[in-house]
Design an enzyme around this catalytic site. Sequence first.
Site, PDB file in Angstrom:
ATOM      1  N   CYS A 143     -12.974 -26.316  35.719  1.00 33.74           N
ATOM      2  CA  CYS A 143     -11.850 -26.364  34.791  1.00 33.74           C
ATOM      3  C   CYS A 143     -12.277 -26.042  33.348  1.00 33.74           C
ATOM      4  CB  CYS A 143     -11.138 -27.706  34.901  1.00 33.74           C
ATOM      5  SG  CYS A 143      -9.435 -27.645  34.304  1.00 33.74           S
ATOM      6  N   GLU A 172     -12.516 -31.356  43.723  1.00 33.55           N
ATOM      7  CA  GLU A 172     -12.569 -32.786  44.076  1.00 33.55           C
ATOM      8  C   GLU A 172     -11.177 -33.343  44.327  1.00 33.55           C
ATOM      9  OE1 GLU A 172     -10.957 -33.093  40.133  1.00 33.55           O
ATOM     10  OE2 GLU A 172     -12.498 -31.785  40.967  1.00 33.55           O
ATOM     11  N   HIS A 215      -9.605 -27.760  40.712  1.00 28.64           N
ATOM     12  CA  HIS A 215     -10.317 -29.022  40.950  1.00 28.64           C
ATOM     13  C   HIS A 215     -10.657 -29.211  42.427  1.00 28.64           C
ATOM     14  CE1 HIS A 215      -9.948 -31.115  36.985  1.00 28.64           C
ATOM     15  NE2 HIS A 215      -9.044 -30.166  36.821  1.00 28.64           N
TER      16      HIS A 215
END
Length: 372
Positions: free
Chosen positions: A257, A345, A343
Amino acid sequence: MKYQQRKKALVLLADGTIFYGKSVGIEGTSTGEICFNTGMTGYQEIFTDPSYFGQLMVATNAHIGNYGVNNEEVESDGIKIAGLICRNFSFTHSRVDSNGNLKDWFTKHNLVAISDVDTRALVSYIRDNGAMNAIISTDVDNIDALKKQLAAVPSMEGLELASKVSTTEPYFIGDENADIKISALDIGIKKNILRNLAKRGAYIKVFPYNSSFSELEAFNPDGYFISNGPGDPEPLVEAQAVAKEIIERDLPLFGICLGHQVIALSQEISTYKMHNGHRGINHPVKNLLTGKGEITSQNHGFAINREETEANENVEITHVHLNDHTVAGIRIKDKNAFSVQYHPEASPGPHDSEYLFDQFIANIKASKKVLS
């Protein structure tokens, strides 16, 4: 809380447009750039994501608060959004492992939140007119004063916010006896990123946003990571210098990001503020290296320049966003460095992209093998 007891509230946009609603119960005023998230679940993770610091969040999900809060489902040390705007707010909740209701959690963190807003109309307006500064308030009778306060709020463009959310002192995550050591530059890091690295056998030292390469190098790491975070990436010149040094030394590097944007800037690729940004958990991305599609979790209001990326002989585009063809991932040619705009995760979101953590660990292991 009974509906008739709730105080009137409003959303005032920078262009003078007003939307009315009701206070969730915490009276006051809050300012920031207004944005919206299209995720249908995971509101607690969203509210605690450091990348949202300084932003007023509009939830497109019609119901917020219905499953309460859980103390384990946070991505930082507290709420990071500047305020919440939603349609229906649930003061009661139903969930087996809940630790309480959302209203009490907001009160604890002194978060101004308003509901009963026509969020469909508000989001439609933002989509047409772009992200802008806004103010939410229960002081509905002092519009002129609110306009003056809003006029003094700085633009997100050019705003450095990493220093507001980064750790002030280094700290460690994972097993200190792990075979892999990673230095992570915290410019707004999420907890689940660290969990994903730790569960893959890494011991991580997390450094403040303005740490130098020599400070990160002193940990004697096997790899380096640059995190997500809020604000404009251009003012983060120290982080850009760190990224450039790591790449020049051909050390394993992974950025997510804001970290992705910092890496691009270190390679003389510019960034720009998007009309609305990408915020949600169902964004389609194509991996150009494999030809496979991924449904991804995204949260960013800036992006890197695609034309400059394509023209840069040292950089390859690895992922693209299928909705607007913005750059979603890059790698540095002939170097051990890559990054993505989204993202992997998740938290909240799908797990399609978790393989990127495996790729980073594999890069580190290959580098260690070569060095040994």
